[in-house]
Enzyme design. Sequence first.
Site, short mmCIF file in Angstrom:
data_model
loop_
_atom_site.label_atom_id
_atom_site.label_comp_id
_atom_site.label_asym_id
_atom_site.label_seq_id
_atom_site.Cartn_x
_atom_site.Cartn_y
_atom_site.Cartn_z
N CYS A 5 -0.85 16.25 22.45
CA CYS A 5 0.09 16.76 23.45
C CYS A 5 1.44 16.87 22.74
O CYS A 5 1.58 16.54 21.57
CB CYS A 5 0.16 15.83 24.66
SG CYS A 5 1.15 14.39 24.37
N ARG A 39 -2.10 11.59 19.45
CA ARG A 39 -2.68 10.73 20.49
C ARG A 39 -4.20 10.62 20.39
O ARG A 39 -4.94 10.96 21.30
CB ARG A 39 -2.21 11.21 21.85
CG ARG A 39 -0.69 11.21 21.87
CD ARG A 39 -0.05 11.40 23.16
NE ARG A 39 -0.28 10.31 24.09
CZ ARG A 39 0.09 10.39 25.36
NH1 ARG A 39 0.63 11.49 25.80
NH2 ARG A 39 -0.14 9.39 26.18
N ASP A 55 8.67 5.25 27.29
CA ASP A 55 8.81 6.20 28.41
C ASP A 55 10.22 6.22 28.99
O ASP A 55 10.50 7.02 29.87
CB ASP A 55 7.81 5.87 29.52
CG ASP A 55 6.40 6.17 29.10
OD1 ASP A 55 5.45 5.77 29.80
OD2 ASP A 55 6.23 6.77 28.02
N LYS A 87 2.45 5.74 38.54
CA LYS A 87 1.45 6.70 38.03
C LYS A 87 0.52 6.02 37.03
O LYS A 87 -0.70 6.15 37.12
CB LYS A 87 2.16 7.86 37.35
CG LYS A 87 1.25 8.78 36.52
CD LYS A 87 1.99 9.94 35.90
CE LYS A 87 2.64 9.61 34.59
NZ LYS A 87 1.75 9.58 33.42
N ASN A 88 1.10 5.24 36.11
CA ASN A 88 0.30 4.69 35.01
C ASN A 88 -0.48 3.44 35.38
O ASN A 88 -1.21 2.90 34.55
CB ASN A 88 1.19 4.45 33.78
CG ASN A 88 1.63 5.77 33.16
OD1 ASN A 88 1.12 6.83 33.55
ND2 ASN A 88 2.57 5.72 32.25
N ARG A 105 4.26 16.27 37.23
CA ARG A 105 3.10 15.43 36.92
C ARG A 105 3.41 13.96 37.20
O ARG A 105 2.52 13.19 37.54
CB ARG A 105 2.74 15.58 35.44
CG ARG A 105 2.28 16.96 35.05
CD ARG A 105 1.79 16.99 33.64
NE ARG A 105 0.95 15.84 33.39
CZ ARG A 105 0.52 15.49 32.17
NH1 ARG A 105 0.88 16.20 31.13
NH2 ARG A 105 -0.25 14.44 32.01
C1 EPZ Z 1 0.14 5.16 27.82
O1 EPZ Z 1 -0.34 6.21 27.00
C2 EPZ Z 1 0.98 5.84 28.90
N1 EPZ Z 1 0.12 6.71 29.71
C3 EPZ Z 1 2.11 6.64 28.27
O2 EPZ Z 1 2.91 7.18 29.32
C4 EPZ Z 1 2.97 5.67 27.44
O3 EPZ Z 1 3.99 6.40 26.80
C5 EPZ Z 1 2.10 4.97 26.40
O4 EPZ Z 1 1.00 4.29 27.05
C6 EPZ Z 1 2.87 3.91 25.60
O5 EPZ Z 1 3.41 2.98 26.46
C7 EPZ Z 1 -0.69 6.16 30.64
O6 EPZ Z 1 -0.72 4.95 30.83
C8 EPZ Z 1 -1.52 7.10 31.44
P1 EPZ Z 1 -1.14 4.26 23.68
P2 EPZ Z 1 -1.51 5.89 25.92
O7 EPZ Z 1 -2.62 4.34 23.54
O8 EPZ Z 1 -2.34 4.79 26.38
C9 EPZ Z 1 -1.78 5.40 19.09
C10 EPZ Z 1 4.04 8.85 30.50
O9 EPZ Z 1 5.08 9.45 30.23
N2 EPZ Z 1 -3.23 5.33 19.39
O10 EPZ Z 1 -0.54 2.97 24.09
O11 EPZ Z 1 -2.14 7.20 25.57
C11 EPZ Z 1 -1.07 6.52 19.85
O12 EPZ Z 1 -1.17 7.73 19.14
C12 EPZ Z 1 3.00 8.62 29.42
O13 EPZ Z 1 3.75 8.38 31.63
C13 EPZ Z 1 -4.14 5.58 18.36
O14 EPZ Z 1 -3.77 5.88 17.23
O15 EPZ Z 1 -0.65 5.39 24.68
C14 EPZ Z 1 0.35 6.01 19.94
O16 EPZ Z 1 1.02 6.30 18.72
C15 EPZ Z 1 3.39 9.29 28.11
N3 EPZ Z 1 -5.47 5.50 18.64
C16 EPZ Z 1 0.18 4.48 20.06
O17 EPZ Z 1 -1.15 4.21 19.59
C17 EPZ Z 1 -5.95 5.18 19.89
O18 EPZ Z 1 -7.19 5.11 20.07
C18 EPZ Z 1 0.30 3.95 21.48
O19 EPZ Z 1 -0.49 4.78 22.31
C19 EPZ Z 1 -5.01 4.93 20.91
C20 EPZ Z 1 -3.65 4.99 20.64
#
Ligand code: EPZ
Length: 421
Positions: free
Chosen positions: A116, A121, A308, A22-23, A400
């Site tokens: 969420c 996020r 995850d 998915k990701n 999802r």
């Molecule tokens: C990706 O989410 C995945 N989703 C998530 O999978 C996964 O848990 C996550 O990466 C971490 O590995 C997809 O790839 C579609 P991040 P993402 O940006 O990119 C903070 C699932 O279950 N952050 O790596 O949204 C954020 O709040 C989903 O399949 C900021 O502060 O996660 C978090 O604490 C859930 N500002 C940390 O960084 C930003 O601009 C990592 O988030 C971006 C992120």
Amino acid sequence: MDKLVVTGGGRLTGEVVISGAKNAALPILCACLLSAEPLKLTNVPELNDIGTMLKLLAQMGVKVEREGENVTLDASGLNNPLAPYELVKTMRASILVLGPLVARCGEARVSLPGGCAIGARPVDQHIKGLQSMGAEVGVEHGYVVAKVGRLKGARLFTDMVTVTGTENLMMAACLADGETVIENAAREPEVVDLAQCLISMGAQISGAGTDLIRIRGVEKLHGASHRIMPDRIETGTFLCAAAITGGDIRLLGTSTGYLDAVVDKLLDAGCEITGEKTAKHECIHIIAPPRLKAVSIRTAPYPAFPTDMQAQFMAINAVADGTAIIRETIFENRFMHAVEMQRLGADIKIDGNTAVMKGVEKLQGATVMATDLRASASLVVAGLVAEGETHVERIYHLDRGYANIEAKLNALGANIRREKA
Ligand code: EPZ
């Protein structure tokens, strides 16, 4: 809203085919926006999130053809660089259209995803990176509004490792004028799969999979064909389902290479795991002991233990022998499955981002509520060994990210039925 009724029972045995990731599929679908020529994808998982993304792309003017796991996208008619709130609110990953739209059209209006269940996020790093590349980016009435003539290559440094932030900026940089360097880049395998797809479209990218990615912008990208990588989180989830039931299963079409941290923990828990290559498939064979040893985990960006998979390990530790400490370092609110598991009889004490668990002999079936995608999966995994029936409600979260999970688990000997709640 549907629910799953899981009747606890015996060990899982047999074979399961792992679907596409998915990701990896979500950013790669968005990559079609970067070219006026068709992008042909195979092994695209049949999930609700994929359906949402295809709907989002279609309302922008992308021609979408889908036949099972094969998807062809043609963005030659792209005429509406808008991602409306109604669609974005159902899937945060919609933010992944932002970078490609700004790069291809010089403008974009993308609804802020909003928080969420697992955390706020924010997408500030996505915005900061595009601003560094010369785009004017503001937030107006809940929408990210971006405008630029042509993006310029820049040296980008993200404040924290962000998977979709890295992906958005890497896609935007493909059509920028000059070279972009992304430092502190995410190293997840899904980032590498996206880079490989972009390179097959003519992008000039090096360093994907390391924390420093270089992209030399080109005038335009051409069409390509790409097969989506296997889903390492679905793989890990089925490994946990086999492990908790003392099972013996083969997972086809996937490999241990993307999941070293998870495999190491399952080996520590007492499982035997081997990677195998047959004529048709790469596969993983897992044989689990009658009872697992408790294993502590600490989530962190790849290649460390993936956030995850945290919920699924809370399930296996609930009935393992011993005490485990689980630390969640990525999201600020990713323990909601813990209170649901306590309803099943799990002994879990939460203190901030740390959970201390003491394995119990047996869980009792109960009605529990899914709160997010991976939490739902962990409740199904726990239900496989709970006494009696476990009713997992609100499983739209599950649909999802997992294609036909109950059919796949039942084929391994589980006893799960879907009911209208
Ligand atoms: C990706 O989410 C995945 N989703 C998530 O999978 C996964 O848990 C996550 O990466 C971490 O590995 C997809 O790839 C579609 P991040 P993402 O940006 O990119 C903070 C699932 O279950 N952050 O790596 O949204 C954020 O709040 C989903 O399949 C900021 O502060 O996660 C978090 O604490 C859930 N500002 C940390 O960084 C930003 O601009 C990592 O988030 C971006 C992120």
